[in-house]
Each structure stands twice: as structure tokens, then as C-alpha cells.
Write an enzyme that holds these catalytic residues in place. Sequence first.
Site, short mmCIF file in Angstrom:
data_model
loop_
_atom_site.label_atom_id
_atom_site.label_comp_id
_atom_site.label_asym_id
_atom_site.label_seq_id
_atom_site.Cartn_x
_atom_site.Cartn_y
_atom_site.Cartn_z
N ARG A 531 -17.00 50.26 62.39
CA ARG A 531 -16.15 49.95 63.53
C ARG A 531 -16.15 51.11 64.52
O ARG A 531 -16.15 52.28 64.12
CB ARG A 531 -14.71 49.71 63.10
CG ARG A 531 -14.55 48.44 62.32
CD ARG A 531 -13.16 47.89 62.46
NE ARG A 531 -12.18 48.69 61.77
CZ ARG A 531 -10.89 48.40 61.79
NH1 ARG A 531 -10.45 47.36 62.48
NH2 ARG A 531 -10.03 49.15 61.15
N SER A 592 -16.27 57.15 54.92
CA SER A 592 -15.59 56.85 53.66
C SER A 592 -16.47 57.06 52.43
O SER A 592 -16.72 56.13 51.65
CB SER A 592 -15.06 55.43 53.70
OG SER A 592 -14.36 55.22 54.88
N ASP A 646 -11.50 57.83 54.68
CA ASP A 646 -10.63 56.70 55.07
C ASP A 646 -9.23 56.80 54.49
O ASP A 646 -8.26 56.38 55.10
CB ASP A 646 -11.27 55.35 54.73
CG ASP A 646 -11.75 55.24 53.29
OD1 ASP A 646 -11.67 56.24 52.56
OD2 ASP A 646 -12.22 54.16 52.90
#
Length: 895
Positions: A531, A592, A646
Site C-alpha cells: 500500500r 513487515s 508493522d
Amino acid sequence: MLAVHLISFFFSKLKEDPTKKVDRFLHAMRLQDEQLVDISNRFLAEMKKGLSAESLAAAAVKMLPTHVRSTPDGSEKGQFVALDLGGSKFKVLRVKVREDEGINKGGVEMEEKTYPIPKELHEGRAVELFDHVSESLKDFLLEKNMSPEKKHPLAFTFSFPCEHPGLDQGLLLSWCKNYKVRGLQGKDVVQFLRQAIDRTGDMDVDVLAVVNDTVATMMTCGFDDQCCEVGLIIGTGTNACYMEELRHIDMVQGDEGRMCVNTEWGAFGDDGALHDFITDFDRDVDAASLNPGKQTFEKMVSGMYLGELVRLVVLKMAKLGLLFDGHVSDALRTKGKITTADVAAMEENGLKNTKEILTHLHLTPSPDDCVAVQHVSTIVSFRSSNLVAAGLVAILTRIRQNRNLRGLRITVGVDGTVYKTHPQYPKRLHKVVRRLLPDCHVRFVLSECGSSKGAALVAAVAQRLTSQRRKVRLLDFIRFRCQENREEGLEAGLKSKGCTIKMLPSFVYHTPDGTERGKYLALDLGGTNFRAMLVRFKRQKTRLYHKIYTIPLEIMQGTGEELFDHLAQCVCDFLDYMGLKNVRLPAGFTFSFPCQQSDIDTGTLVSWTKGFKATDCEGEDVVSMLREAIKRRNEFDLDIVALVNDTVGTMMSCAYEDPKCEVGMIAGTGSNLCYMEELRNIEKLEQSNKWGGLGNDRCLEDIITLYDVEVDIHSVNPGKQRFEKLTSGMYLGEIVRQVLLDLTRRGLLFKGHVTETLKTPGIFETKYLSQIESDHLALLQVRSILQQLGLHGTCDDSIIVKEVCGAVSRRAAQMCGAGMAAVVDKIREDRGLERLSITVGVDGALYKLHPHFSQVLKETVGVMAPQCDVTFMPSEEGSGKGAALIAAVVRQKLR
Ligand code: BG6
Ligand code: BG6
Ligand code: GLC
Ligand code: GLC
């Protein structure tokens, strides 16, 4: 003149207080305060010896860990039968601890019956003694109409020195007092009891705990007074227990919290430590006992021996012509003719009792003889209370030192016939303890209802632990697989220092404070999708714009350059879309995967996890790789100021809303957690938990099933991220597929028909678990989901599949809960708090989309970290916002 002298000499002889000659004769038994302090210091040294692994073997005072880790907290409940063996009476009891009555509410009801133990059983065979015990138990159950079909939980007070491998095991070290039974030393008394119960038959009894009488007494008194952390017995035998810091008990693993230690102080002096205080009378008592050379201190103190000491003193004095005009009776020569009850009686009621007792021994005492013998009793019992005081002072001093306190407010729970029936004993004891420890506020509480109440409380805790463990059963579905369920493995795993959780520091020192302003870019790689996000922090509100990009498998598993070029291309597209291509925006990069960070904006990829496997990235700084890709593209520029995991992004983003948020958790494609650690605890600044890696070193071996092994072998990173492979979205579906495959092969599912579909890795995605487990779904709908997957089965098959899904996701949630509990409880302990209230920011598809995961997670944390109030806060905008926030915090600091 001479006559006057003679007369006055005669009178002085006549008037000499008979107590004086006793004082002279028993000089060695009259202990002064300095001597008591000396004895106390010697006992302190003995305690240390008994606690330390190096000196333990040679220590006379055994300092036995009891596995009782806390005094009662009022939440104990249940109905128990109790056995009480080892004091002056053997008793069977029924103890009801009423629900919700709690401390100070007197919520305990007890009924008891004393069963005599025939003399020959005291020195017979263990099997006979335990048969008698279990027959008495059966008699009691029948008399009280307690159904033989129902399982009765049992607590066992066994007042002899035992080693306890667990709460329900007690290996007898040696007999003492008036017992010397063959065939039990070194064996487990609970095992003997269970076998005897089986032999007696027609009873269903579950022996939950075996405890020493001191421990049970501490618990009994602790039910009414939470300051009670010492248990003391001055009865047939003598002993004391207290709450010791776990870090000082070498024989038990773990450093945090406390455990009750049974000192077995009766053996103090067995190695000669009291040699200069021992009198000939003590030696004679010892020689005539069942256990010569053992329990030196006990033989100077306890009820079993005080009468005998008085008898030997009186006998000796009579023989020397100091009493009864030198007359000695046969009775006075006979062992046991003066009891401890006699000693107490002689000190009461003027001289009447003394005279009666002596007359009963066929002696004809003069009034002076009575005064003298009464004084002997006083000196012997005074020495006893003084010695107990010295021991107690040592224990209290130790507790005070342990806790680094100058003063101490503490309660000592006491029981035993000597303390209870001797009129002056308690007063004398209290006075000396308070005199020797003026800074301590010591309260003595008599254990009114005996030790069985306390034993039942220990059993109640044991029962609660068992039922909690059952609740937290991590492998429900083990029904399908004959493997034992050993949840302790997880707790041990999480605690074990050698485990493979990487604790990576994140270089995030503060959670946000709301003053962050400006425009930031956030990139977010590692979840289901990539994203790109623009975050605008304004005074009133924050605005977010984002775009989602999928990363094709061939890119995930191609070269590093290709992967980062792809990211640069996505960012370029996003900036185009936002019209910001010509601005050099500060950016936060959520990445992440496990990274070793040396600063906020650099991080070396330790290893790929989840589905990623791009080459030439591990060991490289991913921020540099991204910068280089941007440079290669040469279409835009970014100021990458922060690299963020994350979990950290999630924590930050939630902390923006709730300052109590100090933990971040992801239950999504992967599984991970981070928390704010005290800087002082971070060696080499290692932080940000990478718990997905837990189990890499086999410490989850007990939990991992063959299905998990299959999933691991076929993953891109075999042997790695074992915990993650039990708990995260990327793998749960695959575990379910493995179970279904096995069940089908065994003919238990799909009519034993193994289809190609079922053999296809990855067909059973975790999202199907979420759907199938939904409470709103009828079986027919479950069946149709399976059909869409090419799995054609009956409604019965659907039930099984649903159960399998439930078991797998439940285990995942429970394991995450166990890990979370360990973390929040650690935070609580680090801060020295009784209770901790904390918020956990959570994200991830498993947490958000699965119908039960979040609930089970919450319940497990509740059960396993009862002192923490944990609020779960789902992260609204994903960790991207957190990354942007971190970028903002860093940026503002630089300004
Ligand atoms: C009782 C306990 O209350 O006290 C016994 O239940 C314990 O287990 C006893 O041994 C000590 O007292 P005595 O005097 O009976 O040995
Ligand atoms: C998102 C984060 O909110 O949650 C991601 O921004 C993270 O970085 C993800 O990995 C976890 O969820 P999932 O289910 O997509 O792996
Ligand atoms: C003996 C036992 C001890 C017990 C004490 C009091 O000393 O060894 O375990 O606590 O008697 O009953
Ligand atoms: C994996 C990664 C870890 C991440 C987690 C959740 O475990 O190694 O860094 O936080 O997945 O996405």
C-alpha cells in the site's frame, strides 16, 4: 557471736528460694538475648546454605520449595476432602470454600473426624499405614453421605519433610516425631495414598495437593490476613515456612515472584551448628528417640520432647539429692511419664497441679520441691519459646532483607498444641520476637480452624490452575491425533531464555503526542498487499489517501532488484495519482519483516518470512535498496526518514488515539508483536519482539503436530518462524488442509476419497476458516463452500471440517493470547505494579475478519494475565499511518 552466725546461716539456707538452685542447675538452658541473636544468625546462615545449589546437599536445614506461589487472594472456591496426618491427631475433613465469599468473609465451612492411628502402625509398613488412612477416608465419605460416584478433590496435609516436584507430589525425606514407617522414604506419598485408595475401592478421589502443616497453616491464616507470609508450628514437632523470593531458590527455575519455602527447621543443629547449646538432657532425649542424631532443634523445642526433658532434669536432680530428699520413684524413671501437657499444667494453677502430678508419679514432694519442679518446667518451656523466637527472628530478618525494608509489617500464622495449650507460651514468644526486632510490626495469628482449611485453599488453587490449563487447551483437535497435550511447553518456551524470539530494537522512543503536523508518505510492504498512502496531519483532523497494489508471486520470489523496482513503480504511480511527483516528501516505510535496525532509517533484513523469497536482500539494508530503486527510476525523490515494522506502526497509530497503547500486535498474514520496553532492560538496544520466530530452536516441540511439520516443510522457509506457522493467516488454512487430508486418508472424511483438490497446497485459504466458522452459517452453506473448493462431502463431513477449523484457529488465538499475556505481565512486573491497565493496538486480517479469533485471544489473555486489564484496539488505518507518524516525530525532532 558464733551462734548468731550459725543461726543466720541456717536461716539463709532455709529461706533459699528453691528456684535459685534450679537456675544454677539449668544455667545452660537459660538463654540470654545475645545468645538468641547468635542462634538467630546461625540459623540465617543455615537458611542461605539450604537455598543455594552449591551448599544444599550438605545443608542440615533443607529449605524445601513447596510450589505454593501465593497466599490466598479470596477467589479460591470449591468443596474438598482433606486428610491431616502427622500432628497429634489424624483427621479426615470436609472443607467447603464458598464462592465469592472471599477474604474476611469467613466463607469456609468445615466438618472433621479424628481417627486414632494404632500404635503399631506408627512403626509398621507404609502400605498398612496408608490402608488405614484410606479406610478412614472411606468411612468419612460414607458417614457424610458423600457420593462414591462423584469425584472428590482431596487436599493432604502431611507434616513431615518432603521434596515436592509438583503440588501433587511429595517425596518423603525422612520420618520424624513419633513415626518410623518402613518403605516410604524417598517415595511419593501421594502415589502411596492413591494406591491405597484404589485398594480400598468404591471411592473416586482426586488428590490435588500435598502440603506441609506449616504451609497449610500459613494459608489458613492468609485467608483472613493477607499479610500472613509465615507459617509456624509448635506442636508435636516444630517447623516454619515463609514466602521467599524465587530468584533466591536455586532449586526452582524462574526469577520472578515468590514461593513458599518449608524450612524444616527441626533439623537445625543436626550438623553440630548448635553444639555449644546442647545439654546432657538433650543428648539423652535424642538417644532415646526414634531418630537419634536427627531433628536436634525440634528435640529442644517441640511438644513431643518437652515433658521428657523435664522428667530427665527432675530425675537427675532427685538423684543428686536436690529434690525429694534424694528419693526416686520407678515412675519417674520411666520414659514418657511426664508429658508436655503436664509441663503446661505445672505452670498453671499455683502449685496444686505440680503437686498432683508428682504425687501421681509416686513421689512425696515438699512445697519447695513443687516450686523447684515448677521452675524446671518454666525453664524448659521458656527455652523452647526462646529458640523459636530466635528462628523466627532469622526468618523475618531474611524477609526484610529480601525486600530491602527497614521495618516490616507481617503476620505469622501459628498452630500446634504447645502454642495452643501452654498458658504462657504465646506471650513469651511474642515478647522476645518483638524485643529482638523492634523495627518490625509482627502480628501472630492462631490458626483457629487447623491446617486443613489452608490445604484446601492450596488444592483450590491447584484445581483452578488445572481448569485454566484445560480452558487454555492449545490443541483441542488432538482428539484426532494421539498426542499428549502439554501446554506448559508454551509458557516454558516463552519464558525460556534460549528461545528464538528475536527482540529487535525499533529506535522508536516515544509514542506520538498529537502535535505532529504536515504531509507524509507511507509505504507499507509485507501484509496481504503493498500500500502507498499519503497522510496529512492537521490540527483538527488527519486525512489519508491510499492505493493498494498487489505484488505478483514472481516478484515476491524473484530478485531483490526486481522487487524494489516494482515498489518504486507503485510509488511513482501513486505520486502521479496524487499529483505530488515533484515534491520530495518525507516518508515512513512499513516493512513487515524482521530487520536488525541500527537506527530509525536503516535496517538489515534478517530473513524473509511469509511468502517472500526475493534474492539478494537478506543481510542488506532495505532502505538503501529502496533508495537505489528510486534513483534507478529517476522520476521522483523521497526522503525516507523511518523504517518501521508493522507492529510498531500499528502501535503508533493506535497510540495517537489512546496514549495507553504500548503494545502493537499483528494477527494477519504473519503474526508478530512489539511493545515499549524499559530501555534499561535492552542489552545492545535489542528490541521489538519478533515472536514469529519462537520455536525455531524446537522449544515449541511439545505443541507442534505432524500437520504443522508438513506445513513447515513445504513452506519457503522451513524450520523458521515456527510460532508464526501455528498462528498466522498465511498458514492456518494449510494446517486445516493437512488435517483434512489425514482424516480422509484414515477414512474418516469424504468417504475416504482423497481428491487432487485436497492434495493441492494453498487451496484452503485462511479466509475460508473465517467463513466456515461463522456462527451464522448453516451446515448446508458450509457444505457449499467446501463444494466450491471441489470438496464434496455430506453434512456430517461439514461438521467435522468446521470442528477442525475451529480447533486450528482456536489454538492460534490461544497461543497468541499466551504470548500476549507473557508480554503484558512482563511490563507489569517491570514497573512493579500490582495491576496494569494497558491498550494493545491490533491489526491483521485474522484478527479483523475471523469470527472468534479476537474473542478467544482476549479470553486467554484474561485467564493467563489476571493482573492486567488489556484493552484491544483495532487499528483503523493500518500501520501506514503509524509509519507516517513516526516519520513526523523524527522530522519534528530534527527541526
Ligand atoms: C494442626 C495441623 O492444626 O497442627 C497438623 O492440622 C499439625 O497437621 C498440627 O501437625 C501441629 O500440632 P500438633 O500439636 O497436633 O502436632
Ligand atoms: C496492515 C499493515 O494494516 O496490517 C500491514 O499496514 C500489516 O503492514 C497488515 O502487515 C497485517 O495484516 P495482513 O492481514 O494484511 O497481513
Ligand atoms: C516435623 C516435620 C515437619 C513438620 C513439623 C511440625 O518437624 O519434619 O515437616 O512441619 O514436624 O508438625
Ligand atoms: C512476520 C514478519 C514480522 C511482521 C509479521 C506480521 O512475522 O517477520 O516482521 O511483523 O509477519 O506482519
